[in-house]
Design an enzyme around this catalytic site. Structure first.
Site, short mmCIF file in Angstrom:
data_model
loop_
_atom_site.label_atom_id
_atom_site.label_comp_id
_atom_site.label_asym_id
_atom_site.label_seq_id
_atom_site.Cartn_x
_atom_site.Cartn_y
_atom_site.Cartn_z
N GLY A 163 0.83 -1.20 0.00
CA GLY A 163 0.00 0.00 0.00
C GLY A 163 0.86 1.25 0.00
O GLY A 163 0.67 2.16 -0.82
N TYR A 164 1.82 1.29 0.91
CA TYR A 164 2.69 2.47 1.02
C TYR A 164 3.48 2.69 -0.27
O TYR A 164 3.52 3.80 -0.81
CB TYR A 164 3.63 2.28 2.21
CG TYR A 164 4.43 3.53 2.57
CD1 TYR A 164 3.85 4.57 3.27
CD2 TYR A 164 5.77 3.64 2.20
CE1 TYR A 164 4.58 5.71 3.60
CE2 TYR A 164 6.51 4.77 2.52
CZ TYR A 164 5.90 5.81 3.23
OH TYR A 164 6.63 6.93 3.55
N SER A 165 4.11 1.64 -0.77
CA SER A 165 4.93 1.77 -1.98
C SER A 165 4.08 2.22 -3.16
O SER A 165 4.50 3.08 -3.95
CB SER A 165 5.61 0.44 -2.31
OG SER A 165 6.44 0.03 -1.25
N SER A 167 1.23 3.91 -3.04
CA SER A 167 0.79 5.30 -2.84
C SER A 167 1.90 6.27 -3.21
O SER A 167 1.66 7.33 -3.81
CB SER A 167 0.33 5.53 -1.40
OG SER A 167 1.42 5.56 -0.49
#
Ligand code: NAD
Length: 257
Positions: A163-165, A167
């Site tokens: 998710g972080y990567s 985003s």
């Protein structure tokens, strides 16, 4: 934060809005702009964090104001910009530091959809919303400096952090696209792509993931908030006038392209 290298009057008569200003990088950048005589609207979803942040800053030549807002809410961003212009007459600088990590040690098979949506909503959709209203506001004067927070994870991909990567890869695409859209104005839109920086967000990572990511930095240490603030303040200064749609590395040697 150390104020050793500050440029005392760099932000005199300038108005800045910093999201995620209650903690970490947003707090450090807010402090530095105010130390360099700017007016800073410190915005965050966490009102208590904003109060504590204001207390840590102490006396500065600039002006600090606080605003509780949620970057995922379009009305919050629109109203905050309008209130800022009503009170201060203009908005010169917007820095997007609001962000969350979400799961940091979950491969996609175990990564739940609601977490994925939440991370994209805050990190990417929030950046879209705040930047959209920043541009609309800055077009009134024709001048502006917008900074987004990407991450080395958006360039390389960090395993266990889909998710972080994702985003942050989205923030890179957003910055590159809209930088070109407004390149013929005096409004620049750029992003920083840091490796791990010593903030509360880094401390919230899975401990094994934090040591894995620190080990990938050739300088062998985390970056500091002061180092991010120093770079960010140059990017949002009037002096930085020939860079837009750019992704600036800040990675202790980790980034190789
Ligand atoms: P942090 O957790 O210290 O601060 C983030 C702040 O954002 C918090 O005060 C939080 O309350 C606020 N926030 C969260 N959701 C919000 C919302 N919906 N609306 C408004 N505010 C909200 O984090 P940090 O380490 O200072 O990170 C700042 C930015 O830099 C983030 O976008 C992060 O992804 C990015 N970044 C951090 C690192 C790092 O290693 N710390 C590396 C690369 C990029």
């Amino acid at each position: 934060m150390s104020n050793g290298m500050i440029i005392a009057d760099r932000f005199t008569d300038q108005v800045a809005l910093v999201t995620g200003a209650g903690s970490g990088i947003g707090l450090g950048i807010s402090q530095r702009i105010a130390a360099e005589s700017g007016t800073v609207i410190m915005a965050d979803i966490d009102g208590a964090a904003l109060d504590a942040a204001r207390d840590t800053i102490g006396d500065v030549p600039g002006t600090l104001r606080q605003a509780v807002m949620d970057v995922t809410k379009e009305a919050d961003a629109r109203d905050l910009m309008e209130n800022t212009v009503a009170r201060h007459g203009k908005l010169d600088i917007v820095i997007n530091c609001a962000g969350i990590v979400g799961p940091s040690a979950a491969n996609i098979a175990e990564y739940d959809l609601s977490s994925f949506r939440k991370v994209l909503d805050v990190n990417l959709v929030g950046s879209f919303i705040v930047t959209k209203y920043a541009i609309k506001t800055m077009l009134r004067t024709g001048y502006g400096r917008i900074l987004l927070m990407a991450s080395i994870s958006g360039k390389e991909g960090n395993p266990g952090m889909a998710g972080y990567s994702t985003s942050k890869a989205g923030v890179i695409g957003l910055t590159k696209a809209i930088g070109k859209e407004y390149a013929n104005t005096q409004i620049t839109i750029n992003a920083l792509a840091p490796a791990m920086i010593a903030t509360p967000l880094a401390q919230s990572l899975d401990p094994d993931k934090l040591s894995f990511l620190t080990g990938k930095i050739p300088m062998g240490r985390l970056g500091t908030i002061d180092e991010v603030a120093a770079f960010a303040c140059w990017i949002v200064s009037p002096e930085a006038s020939f860079s837009t749609g750019a992704i600036f590395d800040l990675s202790g040697g980790r980034a190789t392209y």
